[in-house]
Design a protein around this motif. Structure first.
Motif, PDB file in Angstrom:
ATOM      1  N   VAL A  30       0.852  -1.187   0.000  1.00  0.00           N
ATOM      2  CA  VAL A  30       0.000   0.000   0.000  1.00  0.00           C
ATOM      3  C   VAL A  30       0.891   1.241   0.000  1.00  0.00           C
ATOM      4  N   LEU A  31       0.786   2.036  -1.061  1.00  0.00           N
ATOM      5  CA  LEU A  31       1.621   3.227  -1.203  1.00  0.00           C
ATOM      6  C   LEU A  31       0.879   4.418  -0.606  1.00  0.00           C
ATOM      7  N   VAL A  32       1.188   4.718   0.670  1.00  0.00           N
ATOM      8  CA  VAL A  32       0.567   5.810   1.416  1.00  0.00           C
ATOM      9  C   VAL A  32       1.586   6.932   1.503  1.00  0.00           C
ATOM     10  N   VAL A  33       1.268   8.074   0.868  1.00  0.00           N
ATOM     11  CA  VAL A  33       2.244   9.162   0.787  1.00  0.00           C
ATOM     12  C   VAL A  33       1.615  10.513   1.104  1.00  0.00           C
TER      13      VAL A  33
ATOM     14  N   GLY B 124      -2.473  10.337   1.095  1.00  0.00           N
ATOM     15  CA  GLY B 124      -3.257   9.597   0.119  1.00  0.00           C
ATOM     16  C   GLY B 124      -2.679   8.228  -0.176  1.00  0.00           C
ATOM     17  N   VAL B 125      -3.558   7.316  -0.579  1.00  0.00           N
ATOM     18  CA  VAL B 125      -3.148   6.010  -1.092  1.00  0.00           C
ATOM     19  C   VAL B 125      -3.156   6.161  -2.606  1.00  0.00           C
ATOM     20  N   ILE B 126      -1.982   5.999  -3.228  1.00  0.00           N
ATOM     21  CA  ILE B 126      -1.875   6.341  -4.647  1.00  0.00           C
ATOM     22  C   ILE B 126      -1.688   5.133  -5.561  1.00  0.00           C
ATOM     23  N   ASN B 127      -1.811   3.920  -5.024  1.00  0.00           N
ATOM     24  CA  ASN B 127      -1.658   2.767  -5.915  1.00  0.00           C
ATOM     25  C   ASN B 127      -2.887   1.875  -5.981  1.00  0.00           C
ATOM     26  N   PHE B 128      -4.065   2.423  -5.672  1.00  0.00           N
ATOM     27  CA  PHE B 128      -5.314   1.738  -5.987  1.00  0.00           C
ATOM     28  C   PHE B 128      -5.605   1.961  -7.463  1.00  0.00           C
ATOM     29  N   PRO B 129      -6.400   1.081  -8.091  1.00  0.00           N
ATOM     30  CA  PRO B 129      -6.805   1.352  -9.474  1.00  0.00           C
ATOM     31  C   PRO B 129      -7.649   2.629  -9.531  1.00  0.00           C
TER      32      PRO B 129
ATOM     33  N   GLN C  69      -8.044   9.252  -9.016  1.00  0.00           N
ATOM     34  CA  GLN C  69      -6.748   8.596  -9.181  1.00  0.00           C
ATOM     35  C   GLN C  69      -6.092   8.186  -7.866  1.00  0.00           C
ATOM     36  N   PHE C  70      -6.653   8.585  -6.732  1.00  0.00           N
ATOM     37  CA  PHE C  70      -6.087   8.178  -5.442  1.00  0.00           C
ATOM     38  C   PHE C  70      -7.156   8.278  -4.368  1.00  0.00           C
ATOM     39  N   LEU C  71      -6.878   7.689  -3.215  1.00  0.00           N
ATOM     40  CA  LEU C  71      -7.775   7.755  -2.074  1.00  0.00           C
ATOM     41  C   LEU C  71      -7.223   8.756  -1.071  1.00  0.00           C
ATOM     42  N   LEU C  72      -7.986   9.804  -0.811  1.00  0.00           N
ATOM     43  CA  LEU C  72      -7.628  10.775   0.222  1.00  0.00           C
ATOM     44  C   LEU C  72      -8.050  10.165   1.555  1.00  0.00           C
ATOM     45  N   THR C  73      -7.131  10.047   2.505  1.00  0.00           N
ATOM     46  CA  THR C  73      -7.425   9.344   3.752  1.00  0.00           C
ATOM     47  C   THR C  73      -8.000  10.275   4.812  1.00  0.00           C
ATOM     48  N   GLY C  74      -8.853   9.700   5.630  1.00  0.00           N
ATOM     49  CA  GLY C  74      -9.466  10.448   6.717  1.00  0.00           C
ATOM     50  C   GLY C  74     -10.252   9.510   7.617  1.00  0.00           C
ATOM     51  N   PHE C  75     -10.857  10.098   8.639  1.00  0.00           N
ATOM     52  CA  PHE C  75     -11.599   9.342   9.635  1.00  0.00           C
ATOM     53  C   PHE C  75     -13.055   9.797   9.635  1.00  0.00           C
ATOM     54  N   PRO C  76     -14.005   8.891   9.357  1.00  0.00           N
ATOM     55  CA  PRO C  76     -15.412   9.287   9.359  1.00  0.00           C
ATOM     56  C   PRO C  76     -15.900   9.579  10.778  1.00  0.00           C
TER      57      PRO C  76
ATOM     58  N   VAL D 215      -0.795  15.599   8.754  1.00  0.00           N
ATOM     59  CA  VAL D 215       0.656  15.473   8.835  1.00  0.00           C
ATOM     60  C   VAL D 215       1.092  16.454   9.922  1.00  0.00           C
ATOM     61  N   GLU D 216       1.747  15.960  10.951  1.00  0.00           N
ATOM     62  CA  GLU D 216       2.075  16.763  12.138  1.00  0.00           C
ATOM     63  C   GLU D 216       2.987  17.948  11.842  1.00  0.00           C
ATOM     64  N   ARG D 217       3.893  17.777  10.890  1.00  0.00           N
ATOM     65  CA  ARG D 217       4.734  18.881  10.415  1.00  0.00           C
ATOM     66  C   ARG D 217       5.080  18.605   8.964  1.00  0.00           C
ATOM     67  N   PRO D 218       5.437  19.628   8.192  1.00  0.00           N
ATOM     68  CA  PRO D 218       5.665  19.428   6.752  1.00  0.00           C
ATOM     69  C   PRO D 218       6.739  18.388   6.455  1.00  0.00           C
ATOM     70  N   VAL D 219       6.460  17.603   5.412  1.00  0.00           N
ATOM     71  CA  VAL D 219       7.422  16.631   4.878  1.00  0.00           C
ATOM     72  C   VAL D 219       7.456  16.834   3.366  1.00  0.00           C
ATOM     73  N   PRO D 220       8.509  16.397   2.699  1.00  0.00           N
ATOM     74  CA  PRO D 220       8.543  16.545   1.239  1.00  0.00           C
ATOM     75  C   PRO D 220       7.389  15.780   0.592  1.00  0.00           C
ATOM     76  N   ASN D 221       6.780  16.395  -0.426  1.00  0.00           N
ATOM     77  CA  ASN D 221       5.722  15.703  -1.171  1.00  0.00           C
ATOM     78  C   ASN D 221       6.258  14.385  -1.700  1.00  0.00           C
ATOM     79  N   GLY D 222       5.455  13.338  -1.555  1.00  0.00           N
ATOM     80  CA  GLY D 222       5.867  12.002  -1.997  1.00  0.00           C
ATOM     81  C   GLY D 222       6.490  11.177  -0.887  1.00  0.00           C
ATOM     82  N   THR D 223       6.674  11.762   0.304  1.00  0.00           N
ATOM     83  CA  THR D 223       7.228  10.989   1.413  1.00  0.00           C
ATOM     84  C   THR D 223       6.249   9.877   1.772  1.00  0.00           C
ATOM     85  N   ARG D 224       6.790   8.680   1.890  1.00  0.00           N
ATOM     86  CA  ARG D 224       5.966   7.505   2.161  1.00  0.00           C
ATOM     87  C   ARG D 224       5.771   7.292   3.651  1.00  0.00           C
ATOM     88  N   LEU D 225       4.554   6.875   4.021  1.00  0.00           N
ATOM     89  CA  LEU D 225       4.261   6.521   5.404  1.00  0.00           C
ATOM     90  C   LEU D 225       5.098   5.306   5.787  1.00  0.00           C
TER      91      LEU D 225
END
Length: 115
Positions: free
Chosen positions: A17-20, A72-77, A87-94, A104-114
């Motif tokens: 699962v590619l979570v970035v 986001g999860v970026i490797n779902f169909p 094209q991706f799943l934006l993650t959150g809590f219902p 994200v608690e503090r900024p990280v480079p875009n594309g950083t993997r969980l």
């Protein structure tokens, strides 16, 4: 619901699962959606810009989202949602009030993997 109701997975399963992290670059209304939603574009750095439909309009205005880092999860169909291709799943809590985005608690480079 307890963790006992879900089968254990291996580290190899998790690594599939590619979570970035990425930064929201554009937000547009999605009036064709059945539930209140935004069309959201996110810059995932080396993975490029991807778009999604997100049912987060109950708690977030477009201005709240622009420039915000999201997860986001970026490797779902890709998925067709009405006239829009997600094209991706934006993650959150219902919650009872709406979906709360994963923060994200503090900024990280875009594309950083969980990790």
């Amino acid at each position: 619901m307890s963790a006992a109701n879900h089968p254990e997975i291996s580290w190899a399963d998790f690594e599939k699962v590619l979570v970035v992290a990425g930064t929201v670059t554009r937000v547009e209304p999605f009036p064709e959606a059945h539930k209140p939603a935004w069309k959201v574009w996110v810059d995932f750095g080396p993975y490029g810009e991807k778009k999604t439909s997100a049912q987060i309009a109950a708690l977030y205005q477009a201005g709240d989202l622009l420039g915000r880092q999201v997860v986001g999860v970026i490797n779902f169909p890709e998925k067709q949602i009405g006239p829009f291709r997600s094209q991706f799943l934006l993650t959150g809590f219902p919650t009872g009030e709406g979906v709360v985005l994963t923060a994200v608690e503090r900024p990280v480079p875009n594309g950083t993997r969980l990790a």
